[in-house]
Design an enzyme around this catalytic site. Structure first.
Site, PDB file in Angstrom:
ATOM      1  CE  LYS A  71      -4.161  -1.683   0.608  1.00 16.46           C
ATOM      2  NZ  LYS A  71      -5.412  -1.758   1.344  1.00 16.46           N
TER       3      LYS A  71
ATOM      4  NE  ARG B 165      -7.531  -7.573  -1.688  1.00 14.59           N
ATOM      5  CZ  ARG B 165      -6.976  -7.222  -1.965  1.00 14.59           C
ATOM      6  NH1 ARG B 165      -5.999  -5.832  -1.838  1.00 14.59           N
ATOM      7  NH2 ARG B 165      -7.688  -6.978  -3.646  1.00 14.59           N
TER       8      ARG B 165
HETATM    9  N1  HH2 Z   1      -7.282  -2.873  -0.167  1.00 17.01           N
HETATM   10  C1  HH2 Z   1      -7.302  -2.976  -2.537  1.00 17.01           C
HETATM   11  C2  HH2 Z   1      -8.632  -3.739  -2.426  1.00 17.01           C
HETATM   12  N2  HH2 Z   1      -9.613  -4.574  -1.697  1.00 17.01           N
HETATM   13  N3  HH2 Z   1     -10.162  -5.094   0.202  1.00 17.01           N
HETATM   14  C3  HH2 Z   1     -10.033  -5.793   1.714  1.00 17.01           C
HETATM   15  N4  HH2 Z   1     -10.587  -6.605   2.522  1.00 17.01           N
HETATM   16  N5  HH2 Z   1      -8.949  -4.766   1.831  1.00 17.01           N
HETATM   17  C4  HH2 Z   1      -8.107  -4.270   1.299  1.00 17.01           C
HETATM   18  O1  HH2 Z   1      -7.364  -3.455   1.746  1.00 17.01           O
HETATM   19  C5  HH2 Z   1      -8.646  -3.878   0.584  1.00 17.01           C
HETATM   20  C6  HH2 Z   1      -9.167  -4.786  -0.495  1.00 17.01           C
HETATM   21  C7  HH2 Z   1      -7.317  -2.299  -2.918  1.00 17.01           C
HETATM   22  O2  HH2 Z   1      -7.461  -2.640  -3.939  1.00 17.01           O
HETATM   23  P1  HH2 Z   1      -6.863  -1.848  -5.315  1.00 17.01           P
HETATM   24  O3  HH2 Z   1      -6.249  -0.683  -5.916  1.00 17.01           O
HETATM   25  O4  HH2 Z   1      -7.832  -2.785  -6.249  1.00 17.01           O
HETATM   26  O5  HH2 Z   1      -5.645  -2.462  -5.235  1.00 17.01           O
HETATM   27  P2  HH2 Z   1      -5.176  -3.975  -4.971  1.00 17.01           P
HETATM   28  O6  HH2 Z   1      -6.053  -5.249  -5.132  1.00 17.01           O
HETATM   29  O7  HH2 Z   1      -3.597  -4.681  -5.472  1.00 17.01           O
HETATM   30  O8  HH2 Z   1      -4.183  -4.477  -3.580  1.00 17.01           O
END
Ligand code: HH2
Length: 259
Positions: free
Chosen positions: A202, A237
């Site tokens: 992140k 995750r």
């Molecule tokens: N972070 C992302 C997406 N989904 N779901 C949960 N439960 N917790 C999280 O912290 C979380 C999530 C981040 O989103 P994105 O920008 O799509 O990137 P990536 O999926 O590569 O983490």
């Protein structure tokens, strides 16, 4: 939980797994490294990202979900759309991971009717505006209250507590200071329910350590995960499954020895 983004624009691996056969290979590799489930997402939620249509999202995720389920993998569907969640569950996914915290009554109905497991995440605002000067009086108390209330709403809507995990939503409408405060109080949040943590790659690590390239953030992510294990967190995750599995298992061995 291994992250599988079937998107052109996710912050760390956007575009890499848009082709279903590459996505499926990536899922196999993550399970080979020890992922217990694969989180399939067809819409990026990085700060400032634009929404995609329901049809587009379904076209991206369903063929992948079907194949992974056929191969015996446990799949969660990372979506904010009830129609996508329902179709993915019908295709065999077992968990709904909704970054809007199951705020949509229709999404709660899908969970209740299908018997799916649920991840309830906290987000302030939407991906388009969430990093626009987020403000809290007491971030830990406010996020905790939101999650507690949502877990109650879920059970009032027929989704029992045993099927729900909570997630503080690191980076979703939070400054670096907010993220760090939450990461320092995971034990407190754990009293509400089992916690799933998403810190992998992140942008907080850009703010904290100046690391620009998301792939270079894996070590910092894994260290954060290990410290979260010592606060009771058991679900992560992640992008780099192998590193996180080894790091959290080492932390778990220490924690178990102490208890
Ligand atoms: N972070 C992302 C997406 N989904 N779901 C949960 N439960 N917790 C999280 O912290 C979380 C999530 C981040 O989103 P994105 O920008 O799509 O990137 P990536 O999926 O590569 O983490």
């Amino acid at each position: 939980m291994g992250i599988l983004n079937v998107t052109p624009d996710s912050f760390s691996d956007g575009g890499r797994y848009l082709d279903p056969s590459r996505a499926i290979d990536r899922a196999r590799a993550m399970v080979g490294e020890g992922a217990d489930l694969v989180d399939v997402g067809g819409e990026s939620t990085r700060p400032g990202s634009a929404p995609v249509s329901t049809d587009e999202e379904m076209d991206r995720v369903l063929p992948v979900v079907e194949t992974l389920v056929d191969e015996g993998m446990i799949v969660s569907i990372d979506t904010t759309k009830p129609e996508v969640a329902r179709s993915a569950i019908v295709a065999g996914a077992e968990v709904i991971n909704d970054i809007t915290g199951m705020g949509d009554p229709e999404m709660r109905r899908v969970a209740a009717e299908t018997g799916a497991g649920v991840v309830v995440m906290h987000m302030r605002g939407t991906p388009l505006d969430m990093q626009d000067r987020p403000h809290y009086e007491d971030v830990v108390a406010e996020v905790g209250l939101f999650l507690r209330q949502r877990v109650t709403t879920m059970s009032e809507n027929g989704v029992e507590r045993a099927r729900v995990v909570i997630d503080p939503g690191i980076g979703f409408g939070k400054t670096l200071a907010h993220n760090l405060a939450l990461l320092n109080h995971l034990g407190e949040l754990g009293r509400i329910g089992p916690v799933l943590l998403g810190v992998s790659r992140k942008s907080m690590y850009r703010g904290l350590l100046g690391i620009e390239n998301p792939e270079d953030r894996d070590l910092a992510s894994a260290v954060t995960a290990a410290l979260a294990v010592s606060q009771g967190v058991r679900l992560f995750r992640v992008h780099n499954v192998d590193l996180h599995r080894r790091t959290t298992m080492a932390a778990w061995a220490m924690v178990r020895e102490q208890s």
